[in-house]
Motif scaffolding. Structure first.
Motif: not given
Length: 137
Positions: A49-78
């Motif tokens: 709470p209160g730390d935008q950068a730390a939250q952004a790192r968690q968000v991006m880790a969660n995004l990678e996980t969600a993409l991975g569950a769909a067979g995608a990676r960050l390099t597939d993002v358009v």
């Protein structure tokens, strides 16, 4: 097989932006649409709470996980949309730097927005994405 995603840097537009201005997806490709990734841990608690950068790192880790569950990676993002609960440009830039670092050399088109509030208690950052994955021939 060639990559189905082409990121377009438009010479007629400013090169100050740290992303491509457009992206194309060539068939055959499967599109993946994510929900907004939030700064939640595995138990559903908002991290840092209160730390935008730390939250952004968690968000991006969660995004990678969600993409991975769909067979995608960050390099597939358009395309991404990045939401920051702040009216301060410096806060948006701080979050953007974390997001850009996760993408590395891959620079999909993105929209960065300051918003009044996000859905979870103490949430400051959210990122949604669209990805394209080559379909097997």
């Amino acid at each position: 097989m060639p990559d189905p995603v082409a990121l377009l840097h438009v010479p007629a537009l400013s090169d100050v932006a740290e992303y491509a201005y457009a992206a194309t997806v060539e068939p055959p490709a499967r599109l993946v649409f994510t929900a907004g990734a939030c700064p939640l841990d595995a138990e559903g608690r908002t991290v840092a709470p209160g730390d935008q950068a730390a939250q952004a790192r968690q968000v991006m880790a969660n995004l990678e996980t969600a993409l991975g569950a769909a067979g995608a990676r960050l390099t597939d993002v358009v395309k991404t949309t990045v939401y920051v609960a702040s009216s301060e440009q410096a806060d948006l830039v701080k979050v953007w730097e974390v997001v850009r670092d996760f993408f590395g050399d891959h620079d999909p088109p993105s929209t960065l927005l300051g918003v009044a509030v996000l859905g979870y208690t103490d949430q400051l950052v959210e990122v949604e994405a669209v990805a394209a994955v080559r379909m097997a021939a």
